[in-house]
Design an enzyme around this catalytic site. Structure first.
Site, short mmCIF file in Angstrom:
data_model
loop_
_atom_site.label_atom_id
_atom_site.label_comp_id
_atom_site.label_asym_id
_atom_site.label_seq_id
_atom_site.Cartn_x
_atom_site.Cartn_y
_atom_site.Cartn_z
N CYS A 1 16.01 -45.57 -53.54
CA CYS A 1 16.03 -45.47 -52.08
C CYS A 1 16.76 -46.64 -51.42
CB CYS A 1 14.62 -45.35 -51.52
SG CYS A 1 13.83 -43.81 -52.00
N TYR B 1 15.26 -47.25 -47.62
CA TYR B 1 15.67 -46.14 -46.76
C TYR B 1 16.55 -46.62 -45.61
CZ TYR B 1 12.52 -42.61 -48.85
OH TYR B 1 11.91 -41.73 -49.69
N TRP C 1 10.76 -48.13 -44.96
CA TRP C 1 10.05 -47.51 -46.08
C TRP C 1 9.58 -48.56 -47.08
CZ3 TRP C 1 11.44 -47.59 -51.28
CH2 TRP C 1 10.67 -46.77 -52.11
N TYR D 1 14.72 -32.81 -51.03
CA TYR D 1 14.45 -34.25 -51.00
C TYR D 1 14.99 -34.90 -52.27
CZ TYR D 1 11.46 -38.44 -50.39
OH TYR D 1 10.97 -39.71 -50.22
N HIS E 1 19.71 -39.49 -50.10
CA HIS E 1 18.78 -39.09 -49.05
C HIS E 1 19.48 -38.42 -47.88
CE1 HIS E 1 16.26 -41.77 -51.42
NE2 HIS E 1 15.22 -41.14 -50.89
#
Length: 850
Positions: free
Chosen positions: A448, A492, A510, A707, A793
């Site tokens: 991420c 993120y 995040w 996702y 993402h």
């Protein structure tokens, strides 16, 4: 214990510094427990209980999508019964035990098929072939490595299907498996077959010329259909064996009205409700080839979900065929599919429900029913085989050496904590071969992250699970190194390269704590970070109910001249950001009438022109949108936003890619976003045309991409789409990808169109403002640069298309000018395409702008 997180122990959770694993686990736990608390163990009547007296069309007391995370832990496709199956192998070991191929079908993981290993061992490749004794729809092979020992684990593999055991055709799947004991699901486009063959070309650990398998299972129809296209339903009609009209308008026609909030429902008012079976018949008004049907259950409530079903067809409407598809759909809200065992020509298609999925009563219902036919490659494109990866490709970057870098987290199928290493893989785009590598030396778990492709083609990766770390991958040396830690810990977050060659980062609550994730800039000159006190994150956030933890994620950033950045989403507010000095941020209006659009995305399809697609008002558990908007920066200081045509499917967690002709392709996503779930998946890609503002449906995908999925334009003009999942032992880990060939490259028979070829004049490096003397083997009408992308993402702030001005100087000779402004053509790696009058692109020549 939650299946998707079975390897975890609760005593370890307090050690995790981030919420990355705790929150998904708690969400899934609540999804399982809440229905039990509300209903005392069951949400519907069971054996010996009275059926609910309430209207069967009304919703249940619990939120409709509460159980979606729990449903994601189960396979999307049924495991086929192996009764009567047989297996043969290229070779097997008998001298040191019974390791015949039958052992892979005996339901005992402690036995195994093993290739011959007593001297002399049989050299690789080795294969095992399963005969299912009849033709059935199959969509995946599930490979369970031997339970004891490690030798013979499958590394590189290929899967072939056959109807007769003689004609095999091209592989439907290839790839590379991780060298571990986990069960691997090797997916491919659903297809009718009797025989399936797994061929191992390498041993996963390169320990010897061996292959083994503890168990092999096959999965049936997954409820998705691939390599087909939804047929337009204009003028179609529907009739049903019965329908409810007394307590609501639930006529059969509602299954064709493109409104999933309406439905066909069988008669349920007394006296009495019409007994099962129930059928609904679609009249397409003309006979045409059909190969699949999709069924969307009612959006609210659960009663009437179809369980066991058959599909029959007719040319006359009076005499119907034997079933072309049959099976039992699961009792959930996911889109269902029925892949026909063969393509048939029909005018009428009938879906017959013989059971209600939850045994709640004698009811049937359908929100939408679609019929699909074979895709026309020249109109709808074409998918290649599914390629397996030794990890879930959560993040990807296309490299200048015709390779693609992919990475996930510390585990090939899970995340959580700050483990200090990352699983990576490289896909050779020329051969399709995938190799695996664990990166330890940077102390960075890059799950991420933020990503930016630098001016010298290196890939800068920031934050994630190790939230302050920053690492750089150099494709020239195939080496990972560390750069300075960020000032602010993030996960993120969003990144973009600036016109100055530096990199800008914003957001990312995040990981590393909530809030305070203002902007900072990485210096290309000295590799250090500079905080921008004048660029707080607060004015760029959405109104997500979970606050900064979700509200500052995955921002859409577009770099422009003089180190400036346009922030254009996912919040409905647009902002100009200056990165000079301490930085500044200035409001620039809103994105027309768009609400917040988290987990949507934006892509630059022309100079100063961007398209935004999909998203939702919150990160998860709300409806996504079908809307798309254009944002034009060419009119002065205030961007002009306009709504363009809607997509056919609502999408959050989708991915978008700009193509060399300026069109934009969108893949995957969910109409109701839930992390780690395959429910409500959009399986049909779409392509937007800036000339018309309209979307066109493409050939459907074989695997859901939601996702943690990605998509990237490749140097040959094709598009890679892959990933999804990364949730431990759950069944929605998609450690694979496939390459989509857009229509602009294909003839109607699926062969490739003749492409123009760039024969000279494109250097390896050029400066902004350069004038290039480009030659081609045939006449072309345009040239375009498309910046090599880096996706994660649903966001890829690196990609942009820059059409080039040209002057023809002779036959196949052109003077092509690169924009002088580095805010238009950012520094970095570009695909340099030539296109002919028919819009067919060349294969790209790589060009680096510095």
């Amino acid at each position: 214990m939650i299946r998707g997180f079975a390897p975890l122990r609760l005593r370890r959770l307090s050690r995790f510094r981030s919420r990355s694993l705790i929150l998904p686990a708690l969400t899934a736990t609540l999804a399982v427990l809440l229905p039990l608390l509300i209903f005392g163990g069951s949400a519907s009547a069971g054996p010996g209980q009275a059926l609910p007296a309430a209207d069967p069309t009304s919703p249940p007391p619990a939120p409709h999508h509460q159980a979606a995370p729990a449903a994601a832990m189960e396979p999307a496709a049924p495991t086929l019964p192996r009764d009567g199956w047989t297996a043969t192998a290229s070779d097997h070991e008998t001298a040191r035990g019974d390791h015949s191929p039958a052992r892979a079908l005996d339901a005992d993981p402690n036995t195994m098929w093993h290739s011959k290993w007593t001297a002399p061992a049989t050299a690789l490749p080795h294969s095992i072939t399963i005969d299912m004794k009849k033709t059935v729809v199959v969509s995946a092979l599930v490979y369970q490595p031997r339970a004891t020992g490690i030798n013979g684990r499958v590394g590189e593999y290929a899967i072939h299907l056959s109807a007769d055991g003689a004609a095999w055709g091209a592989a439907v799947a290839t790839g590379t498996l991780a060298d571990d004991i986990t069960v691997k699901t090797l997916s491919f486009a659903p297809k009718g077959a009797r025989y399936i063959r797994l061929t191992a070309t390498t041993e996963a650990g390169s320990r010897g010329p061996w292959t083994s398998a503890g168990e092999i299972n096959l999965l049936g129809d997954p409820g998705t259909t691939a390599s087909v296209v939804d047929l337009p339903r204009d003028g179609w009609t529907a009739t049903a064996s019965d329908q409810e009209t007394a307590k609501g308008d639930h006529r059969a026609t509602h299954a064709l009205d493109a409104d999933p909030d309406t439905m066909w429902h069988s008669k349920w008012t007394a006296p009495p409700a019409t007994a099962l079976p129930h059928s609904i018949t679609i009249d397409m008004k003309t006979a045409r080839p059909v190969s699949a049907l999709s069924y969307e259950p009612r959006r609210t409530g659960v009663n009437g979900r179809i369980g066991a079903y058959t599909v029959t067809t007719s040319t006359s409407g009076t005499t119907f065929s034997t079933p072309v598809a049959s099976g039992t759909w699961k009792d959930d809200d996911t889109l269902k599919g029925a892949t026909f065992t063969r393509t048939v020509t029909a005018r009428y298609v009938r879906l017959t429900a013989t059971t209600e999925a939850g045994r709640r009563g004698p009811w049937s219902s359908a929100a939408e029913i679609r019929v699909s036919g074979p895709a026309d490659p020249a109109a709808h494109g074409m998918w290649g085989k599914v390629t397996g990866f030794p990890l879930v490709p959560v993040a990807t970057a296309v490299l200048p050496n015709n390779k693609m870098l992919a990475w996930s987290a510390y585990g090939v199928d899970r995340f959580g904590g700050s483990n200090g290493y990352t699983q990576t893989a490289i896909m050779d785009l020329a051969t399709g071969r995938v190799t695996q590598r664990r990166v330890d030396n940077t102390g960075h778990d890059m799950f991420c992250p933020g990503i930016a492709v630098l001016e010298d083609s290196r890939v800068l990766v920031t934050g994630g699970s190790n939230a302050k770390r920053a690492s750089i991958y150099d494709p020239a040396t195939d080496a990972w190194t560390s750069t300075a830690d960020m000032n602010v810990a993030r996960g993120y977050q969003a990144m973009t390269l600036l016109s100055t060659g530096d990199a800008f980062v914003l957001g990312g609550s995040w990981s590393g704590g909530n809030g305070g994730k203002g902007g900072e800039v990485w210096s290309s000159a000295n590799g250090t970070w500079r905080k921008l006190s004048g660029v707080p994150v607060t004015t760029t956030m959405t109104a997500d109910p979970r606050g900064p933890y979700r509200a500052d994620n995955h921002q859409w950033l577009h770099a422009t001249s003089m180190g400036r950045v346009l922030h254009l989403g996912p919040s409905k507010r647009i902002n100009w950001i200056s990165t000079s000095g301490n930085g500044s941020i200035t409001a620039a209006g809103t994105r027309a009438d768009s609400p917040d659009a988290m987990n949507g995305n934006a892509v630059a399809y022309d100079i100063g022109k961007l398209l935004t697609l999909g998203g939702a008002t919150a990160y998860e558990n709300v409806k996504a949108t079908r809307r798309a908007y254009t944002v034009d920066l060419n009119g002065g200081g205030t961007p002009v936003s306009s709504r363009t045509g809607d997509m056919a499917y609502a999408r959050a967690f989708g991915n978008s890619v700009v193509m060399p002709d300026g069109k934009v392709a969108v893949f995957g996503g969910q109409s109701y976003p839930v992390p780690f779930s395959d429910a409500t998946s959009a399986m049909t890609p779409e392509i937007w045309d800036p000339a018309t503002g309209r979307f066109t449906r493409m050939a459907s995908m074989a695997v859901p991409r939601n996702y943690h999925s990605v998509a990237n334009l490749l140097p040959d003009g094709r598009i890679f789409s892959g990933g999804g999942g990364l949730c431990g032992a759950c069944a929605t880990n998609h450690a694979d990808g496939a390459i989509f060939t857009p229509p602009y490259l294909l003839n109607a028979d699926g062969t490739e169109k003749t492409r123009p070829v760039i024969s000279g004049g494109v250097p390896a490096h050029a400066a902004n403002g350069a004038v290039l003397a480009v030659t081609t083997d045939s006449e072309v009408t345009s040239f375009a640069l498309v910046r090599a992308g880096a996706a994660t993402h649903s966001t890829d702030n690196d990609q942009r298309r820059v059409p080039l001005t040209l002057r023809q100087t002779g036959t196949g000779a052109y003077e092509v000018t690169v924009p002088a402004d580095p805010g238009v053509a950012l520094p970095g790696t570009y695909f340099f395409f030539a296109l002919n009058a028919q819009g067919v692109p060349s294969k790209a020549t790589m060009l680096n702008l510095r």
